[in-house]
Design a protein around this motif. Structure first.
Motif, PDB file in Angstrom:
ATOM      1  N   GLY A 171       0.759  -1.295  -0.002  1.00  0.00           N
ATOM      2  CA  GLY A 171       0.039  -0.013  -0.115  1.00  0.00           C
ATOM      3  C   GLY A 171       0.787   1.349   0.111  1.00  0.00           C
ATOM      4  N   GLY A 172       0.296   2.373  -0.654  1.00  0.00           N
ATOM      5  CA  GLY A 172       1.103   3.882  -0.278  1.00  0.00           C
ATOM      6  C   GLY A 172       1.258   3.796   1.253  1.00  0.00           C
ATOM      7  N   ASP A 173       0.575   3.357   2.136  1.00  0.00           N
ATOM      8  CA  ASP A 173       0.763   3.621   3.464  1.00  0.00           C
ATOM      9  C   ASP A 173       2.245   3.076   4.003  1.00  0.00           C
ATOM     10  OD1 ASP A 173      -1.575   4.665   3.922  1.00  0.00           O
ATOM     11  OD2 ASP A 173      -2.602   2.946   4.730  1.00  0.00           O
ATOM     12  N   ARG A 233       2.092   6.725  -5.354  1.00  0.00           N
ATOM     13  CA  ARG A 233       0.786   6.674  -6.177  1.00  0.00           C
ATOM     14  C   ARG A 233       0.236   5.179  -5.321  1.00  0.00           C
ATOM     15  NH1 ARG A 233       2.058   7.593 -11.977  1.00  0.00           N
ATOM     16  NH2 ARG A 233       2.278   9.836 -11.996  1.00  0.00           N
ATOM     17  N   THR A 234      -0.984   4.810  -5.661  1.00  0.00           N
ATOM     18  CA  THR A 234      -1.492   3.650  -5.354  1.00  0.00           C
ATOM     19  C   THR A 234      -2.283   2.804  -6.185  1.00  0.00           C
ATOM     20  OG1 THR A 234      -3.020   2.734  -3.347  1.00  0.00           O
ATOM     21  CG2 THR A 234      -3.613   4.998  -4.155  1.00  0.00           C
ATOM     22  N   PHE A 235      -2.635   1.623  -5.840  1.00  0.00           N
ATOM     23  CA  PHE A 235      -3.375   0.636  -6.536  1.00  0.00           C
ATOM     24  C   PHE A 235      -4.870   0.751  -5.981  1.00  0.00           C
ATOM     25  CE2 PHE A 235      -1.209  -1.759  -9.921  1.00  0.00           C
ATOM     26  CZ  PHE A 235      -0.081  -1.541  -9.720  1.00  0.00           C
ATOM     27  N   SER A 236      -5.085   1.276  -4.871  1.00  0.00           N
ATOM     28  CA  SER A 236      -6.207   1.194  -3.991  1.00  0.00           C
ATOM     29  C   SER A 236      -7.402   1.977  -4.523  1.00  0.00           C
ATOM     30  CB  SER A 236      -5.781   1.772  -2.634  1.00  0.00           C
ATOM     31  OG  SER A 236      -4.972   0.846  -1.878  1.00  0.00           O
ATOM     32  N   LYS A 237      -7.298   3.226  -5.477  1.00  0.00           N
ATOM     33  CA  LYS A 237      -8.284   3.864  -5.618  1.00  0.00           C
ATOM     34  C   LYS A 237      -8.854   3.731  -6.947  1.00  0.00           C
ATOM     35  CE  LYS A 237      -7.620   5.382  -1.424  1.00  0.00           C
ATOM     36  NZ  LYS A 237      -6.400   6.249  -0.888  1.00  0.00           N
ATOM     37  N   ALA A 238      -8.173   4.227  -7.961  1.00  0.00           N
ATOM     38  CA  ALA A 238      -8.546   4.081  -9.563  1.00  0.00           C
ATOM     39  C   ALA A 238      -8.680   2.597  -9.924  1.00  0.00           C
ATOM     40  CB  ALA A 238      -7.575   4.800 -10.381  1.00  0.00           C
ATOM     41  N   VAL A 248       5.095  13.999  -3.338  1.00  0.00           N
ATOM     42  CA  VAL A 248       3.820  14.668  -3.699  1.00  0.00           C
ATOM     43  C   VAL A 248       3.016  12.980  -3.889  1.00  0.00           C
ATOM     44  CG1 VAL A 248       2.432  15.565  -5.672  1.00  0.00           C
ATOM     45  CG2 VAL A 248       4.840  16.605  -5.353  1.00  0.00           C
ATOM     46  N   ASP A 249       2.004  13.240  -3.037  1.00  0.00           N
ATOM     47  CA  ASP A 249       1.137  12.027  -2.831  1.00  0.00           C
ATOM     48  C   ASP A 249      -0.066  12.259  -3.923  1.00  0.00           C
ATOM     49  OD1 ASP A 249      -0.929  10.187  -2.112  1.00  0.00           O
ATOM     50  OD2 ASP A 249      -0.568  10.570   0.230  1.00  0.00           O
ATOM     51  N   GLU A 250       0.262  11.718  -4.850  1.00  0.00           N
ATOM     52  CA  GLU A 250      -0.653  11.388  -5.950  1.00  0.00           C
ATOM     53  C   GLU A 250      -1.765  10.094  -5.983  1.00  0.00           C
ATOM     54  OE1 GLU A 250       1.187  11.790  -9.711  1.00  0.00           O
ATOM     55  OE2 GLU A 250       2.080  14.016  -9.226  1.00  0.00           O
ATOM     56  N   ALA A 251      -2.245   9.753  -4.728  1.00  0.00           N
ATOM     57  CA  ALA A 251      -2.952   8.603  -4.522  1.00  0.00           C
ATOM     58  C   ALA A 251      -4.363   8.766  -5.556  1.00  0.00           C
ATOM     59  CB  ALA A 251      -3.395   8.617  -3.018  1.00  0.00           C
ATOM     60  N   TYR A 252      -4.661  10.160  -5.613  1.00  0.00           N
ATOM     61  CA  TYR A 252      -6.021   9.920  -6.610  1.00  0.00           C
ATOM     62  C   TYR A 252      -5.705  10.798  -8.192  1.00  0.00           C
ATOM     63  CZ  TYR A 252      -8.042   9.050  -2.125  1.00  0.00           C
ATOM     64  OH  TYR A 252      -8.036   8.633  -0.771  1.00  0.00           O
ATOM     65  N   PHE A 253      -4.415  10.657  -8.411  1.00  0.00           N
ATOM     66  CA  PHE A 253      -4.100  11.616  -9.678  1.00  0.00           C
ATOM     67  C   PHE A 253      -4.770  11.099 -10.627  1.00  0.00           C
ATOM     68  CE2 PHE A 253      -1.217  10.395 -12.992  1.00  0.00           C
ATOM     69  CZ  PHE A 253      -1.201   8.859 -12.878  1.00  0.00           C
TER      70      PHE A 253
HETATM   71  C1  LIG Z   1      -5.618   6.128   0.156  1.00  0.00           C
HETATM   72  C2  LIG Z   1      -4.584   7.125   0.330  1.00  0.00           C
HETATM   73  C3  LIG Z   1      -3.086   6.640   0.248  1.00  0.00           C
HETATM   74  C4  LIG Z   1      -2.532   5.270   0.219  1.00  0.00           C
HETATM   75  O1  LIG Z   1      -3.628   4.170   0.191  1.00  0.00           O
HETATM   76  P1  LIG Z   1      -2.838   2.795   0.289  1.00  0.00           P
HETATM   77  O2  LIG Z   1      -4.512   1.918   0.344  1.00  0.00           O
HETATM   78  O3  LIG Z   1      -2.177   2.474   1.523  1.00  0.00           O
HETATM   79  O4  LIG Z   1      -2.471   2.463  -0.979  1.00  0.00           O
HETATM   80  C5  LIG Z   1      -2.145   7.578   0.145  1.00  0.00           C
HETATM   81  N1  LIG Z   1      -2.436   8.841   0.543  1.00  0.00           N
HETATM   82  C6  LIG Z   1      -3.515   9.336   0.491  1.00  0.00           C
HETATM   83  C7  LIG Z   1      -3.808  10.726   0.671  1.00  0.00           C
HETATM   84  C8  LIG Z   1      -4.596   8.451   0.505  1.00  0.00           C
HETATM   85  O5  LIG Z   1      -5.900   8.925   0.551  1.00  0.00           O
END
Ligand SMILES: *Cc1c(COP(=O)(O)O)cnc(C)c1O
Length: 356
Positions: free
Chosen positions: A85-87, A210-215, A184-189
């Motif tokens: 995860g991005g976390d 970036r993350t695979f969790s959203k898009a 730059v946190d582009e979790a929603y880019f």
């Molecule tokens: C959801 C989110 C992440 C990453 O989430 P993961 O599920 O851990 O990949 C990172 N930054 C922000 C601002 C988010 O909302």
């Protein structure tokens, strides 16, 4: 009985993370994708997972995935690192660039994980609060960075939970202001279609999360990644858990990323549903809605209406959204994730009933 001595002192002020993820008919609280991975891709994932040897350790760096992501971004494998995860990568930036005697610059209200990770690692926090409309106080940030004592900073674009973008010209000014590591946190880019990627080649102090969790509908799988210079990512490799990204998750993410074009239609639908929700909320009496470039929308209930009570009554009606009403700077605010068209209509209907 000896009891147990207290935990490390920096934990004293930290609350365990609780997203209040309560089962409901309509789950639009966590910015997840309302659609799961399409059926044909799930079939392909099953075939890939069947090939794995569960008794063997996974590829620690997930090189297959790194190569796919590097190629898509015009980078080398060494400019990509994967995380659970991005976390995980947000924790790792605090481990690698924070710590005792080090300083993190935060721009609240924003994702609270940043602050928690700084506290956990005994990193000093300098807050440069956002303005009432949640825009960044750009001059104050540049001025503070120019003092030269900030070790790392994270700027979220679009910001969570407020939904607004960061100006790329401002990101570049941050990168020029000092040698501070800027994430730059582009979790929603994928929902804003704006990225700081063009700045990567020119600034060694830039990393992009970036993350695979959203898009890409993989919140349950835990896969994120970061783009940056080889020099910076080498430090991240020192702090990461060697096998944080497991073999099953790697296989799932490889299939999804290779077929990422198939997610485009879903992203388009989320963007158009976001516009509809913004319109409808804008016409709803009793609240102020904030613009959003992400897959969620923040709104503030008028004085005299208790957002916590609205949240509870929506839940009683089967609709779970996110309550930020007690978060500093977000008083009386709620956040709704963009769901399927049916979920969004149901939310609007129940919200209007509850506000009457
Ligand atoms: C959801 C989110 C992440 C990453 O989430 P993961 O599920 O851990 O990949 C990172 N930054 C922000 C601002 C988010 O909302």
């Amino acid at each position: 009985m000896a009891g147990v001595r207290s935990a490390a002192p920096q934990l004293a002020d930290i609350e365990p993370y609780d997203p209040k993820y309560i089962p409901a008919e309509v789950m639009i609280s966590a910015n997840e994708n309302a659609s799961d991975v399409p059926f044909d891709l799930r079939r392909e994932i099953e075939r890939e997972v069947r090939k794995l040897s569960f008794n063997r350790y996974p590829d620690p760096l997930a090189n297959g995935l790194r190569d796919l992501i590097a190629e898509a971004n015009g980078l080398d494998r060494d400019q990509v690192i994967m995380g659970n995860g991005g976390d995980e990568l947000l924790f790792n930036i605090a481990l690698a660039w924070g710590g005792p005697g080090r300083t993190f610059l935060n721009m609240p209200p924003t994702f609270t994980v940043y602050k928690n990770n700084a506290q956990l690692t005994n990193t000093a926090i300098v807050d440069v609060p956002r303005r009432a409309d949640f825009s960044i106080d750009e001059e104050a940030v540049i001025e503070r960075l120019s003092q030269g004592d900030i070790d790392y900073t994270i700027v979220t674009s679009p910001n969570n939970p407020t939904g607004n973008l960061v100006d790329t010209a401002f990101v570049e000014r941050m990168l020029q202001a000092s040698d501070t590591l800027v994430m730059v946190d582009e979790a929603y880019f994928e929902f804003s279609r704006l990225t700081a990627r063009p700045l990567l080649g020119r600034y060694e102090n830039l990393v992009i999360l970036r993350t695979f969790s959203k898009a890409f509908s993989l919140a349950g799988v835990r896969m994120g990644y970061m783009l940056g210079s080889e020099t910076v990512l080498r430090e991240f490799k020192k702090v990461r858990q060697p096998y944080s990204v497991d073999a099953v998750s790697q296989a799932i993410a490889r299939v999804v990323y290779a077929h990422r074009a198939e997610f485009e239609r879903g992203i388009e639908l989320i963007i158009s549903e976001r516009a509809r929700l913004l319109d409808e909320l804008g016409m709803t009496e009793g609240l102020t809605v904030y613009p959003s470039d992400a897959n969620y929308i923040l709104f503030r209930l008028n004085d005299g209406v208790d957002a916590g009570e609205i949240w509870q009554r929506l839940l009683d009606a089967g609709v779970l959204i996110r309550d930020f009403s007690r978060a500093p700077g977000l008083e009386n605010c709620l956040r709704v994730s963009v769901g399927s068209p049916e979920e969004n209509s149901r939310f609007l209907e129940e919200l209007r009933k509850v506000l009457k």
